[in-house]
Design a protein around this motif. Sequence first.
Motif, PDB file in Angstrom:
ATOM      1  N   ILE A  89       0.833  -1.204   0.000  1.00  0.00           N
ATOM      2  CA  ILE A  89       0.000   0.000   0.000  1.00  0.00           C
ATOM      3  C   ILE A  89       0.869   1.256   0.000  1.00  0.00           C
ATOM      4  O   ILE A  89       0.602   2.221  -0.735  1.00  0.00           O
ATOM      5  CB  ILE A  89      -0.954  -0.001   1.210  1.00  0.00           C
ATOM      6  N   LYS A 128      -8.086  -4.984   0.758  1.00  0.00           N
ATOM      7  CA  LYS A 128      -9.160  -5.395  -0.149  1.00  0.00           C
ATOM      8  C   LYS A 128      -9.220  -4.551  -1.410  1.00  0.00           C
ATOM      9  O   LYS A 128      -9.367  -5.067  -2.521  1.00  0.00           O
ATOM     10  CB  LYS A 128     -10.499  -5.350   0.590  1.00  0.00           C
ATOM     11  N   SER A 129      -9.110  -3.232  -1.261  1.00  0.00           N
ATOM     12  CA  SER A 129      -9.230  -2.345  -2.423  1.00  0.00           C
ATOM     13  C   SER A 129      -7.968  -2.319  -3.282  1.00  0.00           C
ATOM     14  O   SER A 129      -7.945  -1.680  -4.334  1.00  0.00           O
ATOM     15  CB  SER A 129      -9.565  -0.922  -1.957  1.00  0.00           C
ATOM     16  N   TYR A 130      -6.916  -3.005  -2.841  1.00  0.00           N
ATOM     17  CA  TYR A 130      -5.668  -3.014  -3.601  1.00  0.00           C
ATOM     18  C   TYR A 130      -5.460  -4.320  -4.352  1.00  0.00           C
ATOM     19  O   TYR A 130      -4.440  -4.491  -5.021  1.00  0.00           O
ATOM     20  CB  TYR A 130      -4.481  -2.768  -2.665  1.00  0.00           C
ATOM     21  N   THR A 131      -6.393  -5.229  -4.238  1.00  0.00           N
ATOM     22  CA  THR A 131      -6.282  -6.510  -4.945  1.00  0.00           C
ATOM     23  C   THR A 131      -6.330  -6.272  -6.453  1.00  0.00           C
ATOM     24  O   THR A 131      -7.199  -5.557  -6.960  1.00  0.00           O
ATOM     25  CB  THR A 131      -7.420  -7.454  -4.530  1.00  0.00           C
ATOM     26  N   GLN A 153      -2.364  -9.862  -2.795  1.00  0.00           N
ATOM     27  CA  GLN A 153      -3.427 -10.855  -2.858  1.00  0.00           C
ATOM     28  C   GLN A 153      -3.678 -11.371  -1.456  1.00  0.00           C
ATOM     29  O   GLN A 153      -2.736 -11.652  -0.715  1.00  0.00           O
ATOM     30  CB  GLN A 153      -3.041 -12.005  -3.787  1.00  0.00           C
ATOM     31  N   GLU A 154      -4.935 -11.466  -1.084  1.00  0.00           N
ATOM     32  CA  GLU A 154      -5.285 -11.924   0.260  1.00  0.00           C
ATOM     33  C   GLU A 154      -4.655 -13.283   0.553  1.00  0.00           C
ATOM     34  O   GLU A 154      -4.733 -14.217  -0.251  1.00  0.00           O
ATOM     35  CB  GLU A 154      -6.804 -12.011   0.394  1.00  0.00           C
TER      36      GLU A 154
END
Length: 308
Positions: free
Chosen positions: A53, A110-113, A216-217
């Motif tokens: 991030i 989540k918003s960076y996937t 990625q999560e």
Amino acid sequence: MADGILVSTIVSTVQAGTPLALAALGELAVERSGVLNLGVEGMMLMGAVAGFITAVATGSPALGLLAALLAGALMALLFAFITQHLIANQVATGLALTIFGTGLSAFVGKSYTGISLSGIPSWHLPGLSDLPFVGKALFSYDPLVYLSWLAVLVCYGYLYHSRSGLKLRAVGESPEVAHALGYPVVRMRYLAILTGGALAGLGGAYLSLVYTPLWQEGMVAGRGWIALALVVFATWRPGLVLVGAYLFGFLTVFQYQGQSMGLGIPPDFLAMLPYLITIVALVFISMDRTRVLLNTPVSLGKAFHPTA
């Protein structure tokens, strides 16, 4: 042709093993102080997401690495406060830290996937990187690979050839005796835990900024647990940590090469192979009870209650 394949395998092995080496060296320092932190997976995930991030927001991978160090250290600080001041169970706290880090990293990232970065490029060392075979095999890596090699040397020198390293090992063997001699046991454990967290965060950032420059999560994918196993595999010795990390890295690379070579081995088995070999290695090491007992910090995982 054969030389090219060999060089490619060596480079891929080193890159796959570097995040493990960083995280395992940090955990080794923690366990040498007598503390068992099972939260390595969570700290690596937080380092990976914080680094990614920050690199996306600032355009600076260097700031991303710094953010990963801080994220891992902050997670470790939480663990240190709970276990060293509140005297909570170290195993339960470490497991909770992993669960917390897994959930928080998934929420924050989540918003960076799906976003990708150019990553951290490899260094070109004039006169060395251009050498035949050796240049590509040893001098064509990103700075974090060289940092991991330096970390092994520093860790070894600190633990076995410095007065403060001797004190840290004494704390891991018997914190009560160390406290009676006037050593600041809690403070030394805090510093070891923070160092371990910072290196775990850096190992996570290696995954999101170098190895596969994206978020990625759950991208750490169990490497934190492997790092914990590597400390035991190495019987708490820095040099063997690096050997174990590269062994696991080679097995990780082999699963992809085995599929491309058409060996006829089911892909699921190849994906399982690195973890299976790790378990087998630990079983064989555990059979040598003498070596394990001689190298295991005596107070590992035990709470310390300081008295006046």
